[in-house]
Design a protein around this motif. Structure first.
Motif, PDB file in Angstrom:
ATOM      1  N   ALA A  67       0.841  -1.211   0.000  1.00 27.75           N
ATOM      2  CA  ALA A  67       0.000   0.000   0.000  1.00 27.75           C
ATOM      3  C   ALA A  67       0.875   1.259   0.000  1.00 27.75           C
ATOM      4  O   ALA A  67       0.577   2.239  -0.684  1.00 27.75           O
ATOM      5  CB  ALA A  67      -0.916  -0.012   1.207  1.00 27.75           C
ATOM      6  N   LEU A  68       1.963   1.198   0.741  1.00 27.80           N
ATOM      7  CA  LEU A  68       2.845   2.364   0.857  1.00 27.80           C
ATOM      8  C   LEU A  68       3.538   2.668  -0.471  1.00 27.80           C
ATOM      9  O   LEU A  68       3.659   3.827  -0.881  1.00 27.80           O
ATOM     10  CB  LEU A  68       3.894   2.089   1.950  1.00 27.80           C
ATOM     11  CG  LEU A  68       4.498   3.315   2.586  1.00 27.80           C
ATOM     12  CD1 LEU A  68       3.436   4.097   3.345  1.00 27.80           C
ATOM     13  CD2 LEU A  68       5.644   2.929   3.518  1.00 27.80           C
ATOM     14  N   LEU A 102       4.407   5.598  -5.373  1.00 31.19           N
ATOM     15  CA  LEU A 102       4.782   5.489  -6.787  1.00 31.19           C
ATOM     16  C   LEU A 102       3.631   5.739  -7.748  1.00 31.19           C
ATOM     17  O   LEU A 102       3.850   6.091  -8.905  1.00 31.19           O
ATOM     18  CB  LEU A 102       5.371   4.100  -7.073  1.00 31.19           C
ATOM     19  CG  LEU A 102       6.665   3.771  -6.336  1.00 31.19           C
ATOM     20  CD1 LEU A 102       7.036   2.306  -6.529  1.00 31.19           C
ATOM     21  CD2 LEU A 102       7.799   4.656  -6.841  1.00 31.19           C
ATOM     22  N   ILE A 103       2.396   5.505  -7.286  1.00 26.80           N
ATOM     23  CA  ILE A 103       1.258   5.598  -8.223  1.00 26.80           C
ATOM     24  C   ILE A 103       0.299   6.743  -7.861  1.00 26.80           C
ATOM     25  O   ILE A 103      -0.034   7.555  -8.720  1.00 26.80           O
ATOM     26  CB  ILE A 103       0.501   4.249  -8.284  1.00 26.80           C
ATOM     27  CG1 ILE A 103       1.440   3.174  -8.869  1.00 26.80           C
ATOM     28  CG2 ILE A 103      -0.757   4.366  -9.139  1.00 26.80           C
ATOM     29  CD1 ILE A 103       0.865   1.786  -8.927  1.00 26.80           C
ATOM     30  N   LEU A 156       5.180   3.947 -15.713  1.00 31.01           N
ATOM     31  CA  LEU A 156       4.818   5.108 -14.891  1.00 31.01           C
ATOM     32  C   LEU A 156       5.514   6.324 -15.500  1.00 31.01           C
ATOM     33  O   LEU A 156       6.753   6.376 -15.531  1.00 31.01           O
ATOM     34  CB  LEU A 156       5.260   4.885 -13.441  1.00 31.01           C
ATOM     35  CG  LEU A 156       4.553   3.713 -12.733  1.00 31.01           C
ATOM     36  CD1 LEU A 156       5.212   3.400 -11.390  1.00 31.01           C
ATOM     37  CD2 LEU A 156       3.074   3.994 -12.551  1.00 31.01           C
ATOM     38  N   PRO A 157       4.743   7.286 -16.000  1.00 31.01           N
ATOM     39  CA  PRO A 157       5.345   8.385 -16.782  1.00 31.01           C
ATOM     40  C   PRO A 157       6.320   9.239 -15.996  1.00 31.01           C
ATOM     41  O   PRO A 157       7.157   9.910 -16.574  1.00 31.01           O
ATOM     42  CB  PRO A 157       4.146   9.232 -17.229  1.00 31.01           C
ATOM     43  CG  PRO A 157       2.925   8.585 -16.720  1.00 31.01           C
ATOM     44  CD  PRO A 157       3.289   7.398 -15.879  1.00 31.01           C
ATOM     45  N   ARG A 161      12.618  -0.780 -11.405  1.00 30.16           N
ATOM     46  CA  ARG A 161      12.808  -0.973  -9.962  1.00 30.16           C
ATOM     47  C   ARG A 161      11.492  -0.820  -9.194  1.00 30.16           C
ATOM     48  O   ARG A 161      11.341  -1.376  -8.108  1.00 30.16           O
ATOM     49  CB  ARG A 161      13.847   0.018  -9.436  1.00 30.16           C
ATOM     50  CG  ARG A 161      15.214  -0.207 -10.074  1.00 30.16           C
ATOM     51  CD  ARG A 161      16.245   0.738  -9.524  1.00 30.16           C
ATOM     52  NE  ARG A 161      16.487   0.465  -8.114  1.00 30.16           N
ATOM     53  CZ  ARG A 161      17.002   1.346  -7.279  1.00 30.16           C
ATOM     54  NH1 ARG A 161      17.317   2.545  -7.704  1.00 30.16           N
ATOM     55  NH2 ARG A 161      17.205   1.027  -6.014  1.00 30.16           N
ATOM     56  N   ALA A 162      10.549  -0.070  -9.775  1.00 31.48           N
ATOM     57  CA  ALA A 162       9.258   0.122  -9.104  1.00 31.48           C
ATOM     58  C   ALA A 162       8.523  -1.209  -8.932  1.00 31.48           C
ATOM     59  O   ALA A 162       7.818  -1.423  -7.958  1.00 31.48           O
ATOM     60  CB  ALA A 162       8.389   1.088  -9.892  1.00 31.48           C
TER      61      ALA A 162
END
Lengths: 242, 243
Positions: free
Chosen positions: A149-150, A155-156, B88-89, B98-99
């Protein structure tokens, strides 16, 4: 880069054509500004106004972003309170200030609260749209790669929200610069707006323009020194459009 | 050399609440370790749903999917490639990789980018990459997450023919290098003819297997004639089901 010097040149030329006490030249205004800064109360007033604007801005952004996320994510919150938001967006700023001054008195708290209440609906509306436009595809990406979740938040979600928060900050800031001064005219014990209202009573146009210019210089410094570099840094992943 | 896991798919029933009838009913499929399997069928048949059930994302069904003897949800995260690159832009190519895997180091991500032919592109943002390069980053991301099980959902859709050829060649090379188990979804028999060593043809509703075709010549060794023969074979199998 040339637009501001051009404005000053046009102002100077016009003041030489229209020679009148009520239309001072920029040089004269600069002199008054210097005197007000060194011998008068300009810096103290500027400090008061900036402190009020900064406090209102920070609180309104934090509140508006949190409530905007709730509006965007929780359907019943949006259904139940979107009417309130509409009222908040369209309520005349001056009415909020007058009502608060009557209820809470002519004090610092009323002024800051009035500014916050004017700005918060705008932030809520912008952030709500941002949250609504979140991509389901990116959500699925997080699910597929089993992100915590973190990590999803970092990141999103936050990167998707940031452009909207920046937009809210920008529009909100221009609103705050304006209404803080109006509310200071309406009732306060100092600040740029308060001082301008006194000068207005004496038709001191050079003083009014000196104070306004000093204020505008701060706004420009903030725009070019803070907002633009911040936007460039945060949104560097976006294609540059010429 | 990595070896891919075996997959055992046994779906008693899968249905969507809003849609009438079941999407799958009594579908059973075993996939051998390190094989490249194409799921081929018309749009809407449930290929992508099946892939998501294998990936452990869609768990709303009765039955089970086992990956290397473990339930899909408990098995290591598969390397997944979407129809679109889905990067992811706001992250560079390396950070996108790495994400998907917090354990992946900067060096490892750069190394995988090099494997997919993108050495030196690690610091570029998605908008600075061409469509083909973005697909390669997406493939690199999947390889970092799990190089032994790759699930690809229509990975060649909306690419022009030259680009499809390039990505096919890259894909065939990666498969021959590390022998993963691969399941890919396509509505085109030519993708299956080019890359798969087994094609599962799906049809009807509830979807069932209407053809199970083995394509024995390794992908890298298929010449034009073989490709055409395989394609005709797959088209024939689909048509005979429609008759």
């Amino acid at each position: 880069m040339l637009s501001l010097p051009l404005l000053l040149v046009i102002w100077q030329v016009l003041s030489m054509i229209i020679v009148n006490r009520l239309f001072p030249s920029p040089i004269m205004v600069a002199q008054v500004m210097w005197e007000a800064a060194t011998e008068g109360r300009l810096l103290g007033d500027l400090g008061k106004t900036l402190w009020r604007a900064a406090m209102s801005f920070v609180i309104a952004m934090a509140l508006g972003t949190a409530i905007g996320i709730a509006f965007g994510r929780v359907r019943w919150v949006d259904r139940l309170f979107s009417g309130w938001l509409l009222v908040g967006l369209n309520l005349p700023a001056i009415v909020i200030a007058i009502v608060l001054y009557i209820w809470l008195g002519l004090n610092e708290l009323s002024l800051i609260l009035a500014v916050i209440m004017n700005k918060v609906p705008l932030v809520i509306a912008t952030v709500r749209e941002g949250v609504r436009s979140f991509s389901d595809d990116l959500d699925e990406l997080g699910t597929v790669f089993r992100m915590s979740a973190l990590r999803r938040l970092r990141l999103i979600f936050i990167p998707q929200l940031t452009p909207f928060v920046l937009a809210a900050a920008r529009t909100g800031l221009s609103l705050i610069w304006k209404i803080v001064l109006v509310f200071e005219v309406l009732g306060s014990d100092g600040g740029i707006g308060y001082r301008i209202s006194i000068m207005f009573q004496f038709f001191n146009i050079s003083g009014i323009l000196a104070y306004t210019t000093a204020f505008i210089l701060v706004v420009l410094a903030f725009e070019y020194g803070v907002m633009r570099p911040l936007e460039r840094r945060i949104l560097r992943w976006r294609p540059v459009r010429n | 050399m990595a070896t891919g896991p075996e997959l055992k798919i046994d779906i008693a029933e899968k249905r969507f609440p809003a849609a009438p009838g079941a999407l799958f009913e009594g579908l059973q499929l075993d996939i051998a370790p390190s094989s490249v399997v194409a799921l081929v069928g018309p749009s809407g048949i449930g290929k992508s749903t099946l892939l998501r059930m294998i990936a452990g994302i869609d768990t709303e069904f009765s039955g089970g999917v086992e990956i290397g003897g473990q339930p899909a949800r408990a098995a290591p995260t598969p390397g997944f490639v979407f129809q679109d690159p889905r990067l992811l832009p706001w992250l560079t190519a390396i950070d996108n990789i790495r994400a998907a895997d917090p354990a992946c180091t900067q060096d490892k991500a750069a190394e995988v980018l090099e494997r997919v032919g993108l050495a030196g592109a690690g610091t570029l943002y998605p908008y600075q990459l061409s469509g083909g390069m973005q697909r390669r980053v997406a493939l690199a991301r999947a390889l970092v997450v799990n190089a032994s099980l790759l699930l690809l959902d229509e990975p060649f859709v909306s690419l022009d023919r030259t680009l499809v050829g390039e990505i096919h060649a890259l894909f065939a090379r990666l498969v021959s290098e590390s022998r993963p188990t691969v399941v890919f979804v396509s509505h085109l028999t030519e993708d299956a003819a080019a890359l798969a060593d087994r094609a599962i043809l799906l049809g009807h509703r509830p979807a069932r297997i209407v053809g199970d075709v083995t394509l024995p010549i390794p992908g890298a060794k298929r010449d034009q004639a073989t490709l055409e023969h395989y394609r005709a074979m797959l088209d024939g199998a689909l048509e005979s089901d429609g008759d």
